[in-house]
Design a protein around this motif. Structure first.
Motif, PDB file in Angstrom:
ATOM      1  N   GLY A  57      29.613  31.238  47.286  1.00 14.21           N
ATOM      2  CA  GLY A  57      30.217  30.380  46.273  1.00 14.21           C
ATOM      3  C   GLY A  57      30.252  31.048  44.902  1.00 14.21           C
ATOM      4  O   GLY A  57      31.259  30.968  44.181  1.00 14.21           O
ATOM      5  N   GLU A  58      29.167  31.708  44.536  1.00 14.17           N
ATOM      6  CA  GLU A  58      29.133  32.407  43.255  1.00 14.17           C
ATOM      7  C   GLU A  58      30.134  33.570  43.246  1.00 14.17           C
ATOM      8  O   GLU A  58      30.773  33.834  42.222  1.00 14.17           O
ATOM      9  N   SER A  59      30.288  34.240  44.377  1.00 15.12           N
ATOM     10  CA  SER A  59      31.269  35.332  44.470  1.00 15.12           C
ATOM     11  C   SER A  59      32.686  34.805  44.308  1.00 15.12           C
ATOM     12  O   SER A  59      33.507  35.410  43.608  1.00 15.12           O
ATOM     13  N   ILE A  60      32.956  33.673  44.928  1.00 14.20           N
ATOM     14  CA  ILE A  60      34.279  33.049  44.795  1.00 14.20           C
ATOM     15  C   ILE A  60      34.547  32.714  43.328  1.00 14.20           C
ATOM     16  O   ILE A  60      35.643  32.953  42.815  1.00 14.20           O
ATOM     17  N   SER A  61      33.552  32.195  42.638  1.00 17.08           N
ATOM     18  CA  SER A  61      33.696  31.883  41.215  1.00 17.08           C
ATOM     19  C   SER A  61      33.951  33.142  40.391  1.00 17.08           C
ATOM     20  O   SER A  61      34.761  33.126  39.454  1.00 17.08           O
ATOM     21  N   LEU A  62      33.281  34.220  40.741  1.00 14.10           N
ATOM     22  CA  LEU A  62      33.494  35.476  40.013  1.00 14.10           C
ATOM     23  C   LEU A  62      34.903  36.013  40.230  1.00 14.10           C
ATOM     24  O   LEU A  62      35.509  36.570  39.308  1.00 14.10           O
ATOM     25  N   LEU A  66      37.704  36.892  37.429  1.00 18.58           N
ATOM     26  CA  LEU A  66      38.553  38.086  37.404  1.00 18.58           C
ATOM     27  C   LEU A  66      40.026  37.694  37.279  1.00 18.58           C
ATOM     28  O   LEU A  66      40.784  38.321  36.528  1.00 18.58           O
ATOM     29  N   GLN A  67      40.425  36.646  38.001  1.00 18.18           N
ATOM     30  CA  GLN A  67      41.807  36.171  37.892  1.00 18.18           C
ATOM     31  C   GLN A  67      42.101  35.730  36.461  1.00 18.18           C
ATOM     32  O   GLN A  67      43.165  36.050  35.917  1.00 18.18           O
ATOM     33  N   ASP A  68      41.164  35.002  35.865  1.00 21.46           N
ATOM     34  CA  ASP A  68      41.358  34.505  34.505  1.00 21.46           C
ATOM     35  C   ASP A  68      41.434  35.637  33.485  1.00 21.46           C
ATOM     36  O   ASP A  68      42.029  35.460  32.420  1.00 21.46           O
ATOM     37  N   SER A  69      40.843  36.776  33.792  1.00 28.50           N
ATOM     38  CA  SER A  69      40.827  37.892  32.843  1.00 28.50           C
ATOM     39  C   SER A  69      42.120  38.705  32.860  1.00 28.50           C
ATOM     40  O   SER A  69      42.348  39.526  31.980  1.00 28.50           O
ATOM     41  N   SER A  79      48.886  43.255  37.590  1.00 24.81           N
ATOM     42  CA  SER A  79      48.183  41.976  37.430  1.00 24.81           C
ATOM     43  C   SER A  79      48.541  41.003  38.545  1.00 24.81           C
ATOM     44  O   SER A  79      47.672  40.311  39.081  1.00 24.81           O
ATOM     45  N   ASN A  80      49.814  40.949  38.902  1.00 27.20           N
ATOM     46  CA  ASN A  80      50.231  40.057  39.988  1.00 27.20           C
ATOM     47  C   ASN A  80      49.583  40.444  41.309  1.00 27.20           C
ATOM     48  O   ASN A  80      49.128  39.575  42.067  1.00 27.20           O
ATOM     49  N   ASN A  81      49.531  41.734  41.593  1.00 24.43           N
ATOM     50  CA  ASN A  81      48.915  42.199  42.841  1.00 24.43           C
ATOM     51  C   ASN A  81      47.412  41.922  42.855  1.00 24.43           C
ATOM     52  O   ASN A  81      46.863  41.485  43.881  1.00 24.43           O
ATOM     53  N   LEU A  82      46.742  42.167  41.725  1.00 23.76           N
ATOM     54  CA  LEU A  82      45.307  41.881  41.657  1.00 23.76           C
ATOM     55  C   LEU A  82      45.048  40.386  41.801  1.00 23.76           C
ATOM     56  O   LEU A  82      44.114  39.981  42.499  1.00 23.76           O
ATOM     57  N   TYR A  83      45.873  39.571  41.158  1.00 23.69           N
ATOM     58  CA  TYR A  83      45.715  38.120  41.270  1.00 23.69           C
ATOM     59  C   TYR A  83      45.785  37.699  42.742  1.00 23.69           C
ATOM     60  O   TYR A  83      44.942  36.938  43.219  1.00 23.69           O
TER      61      TYR A  83
END
Length: 139
Positions: A57-62, A66-69, A79-83
């Motif tokens: 769960g904590e990994s999913i939040s991290l 990363l998506q938010d950054s 950015s689209n590919n990383l998202y």
């Protein structure tokens, strides 16, 4: 390890993150995901599903952090590919959690390690140039 030692370690981690630049913060997140997913696999081995779920769960939040950054406007295709990759990782980890699958966790670990290697290979002068530009605009 004594309680005092554990607290000193936690304080070091918090202070290190507070003083980190954006490049270092992302690196800390990657390292944290790797550590949490490695721990999740160990918890599966011990049949400790509560702690396994917490680590996943904590990994999913991290991954969400990363998506938010990501700068979707300036980052373009990267950015689209990383998202999309982070989204895939989150979904895959949900399934790994449900199935207690170390193999599925390993797949995400390989993805994270590959991204982290790429991140770490950014030349220092490019990192510094980026950080100088960010500080020049007050970001």
């Amino acid at each position: 390890m004594s309680r005092l030692s554990i607290q000193k370690y936690k304080d070091m981690k918090i202070n290190g993150a507070a003083n980190a630049n954006p490049y270092e913060l992302i690196n800390i997140v990657f390292t944290s995901i790797i550590g949490k997913l490695t721990a999740a696999k160990a918890y599966i081995d011990r049949n400790d599903y509560e702690h396994k779920g917490i680590m996943i769960g904590e990994s999913i939040s991290l991954f969400g952090a990363l998506q938010d950054s990501l700068d979707m406007e300036k980052g373009g295709d990267i950015s689209n590919n990383l998202y999309s990759l982070y989204e895939f990782s989150q979904t895959h980890l949900v399934q790994a959690n449900v199935n207690n699958s170390k193999e599925m966790i390993d797949e995400i670990l390989e993805i994270v390690k590959t991204i982290k290697e790429g991140w770490n290979s950014i030349p220092l002068d490019v990192r510094n140039q980026y950080l100088e530009q960010k500080s020049a605009v007050g970001a």
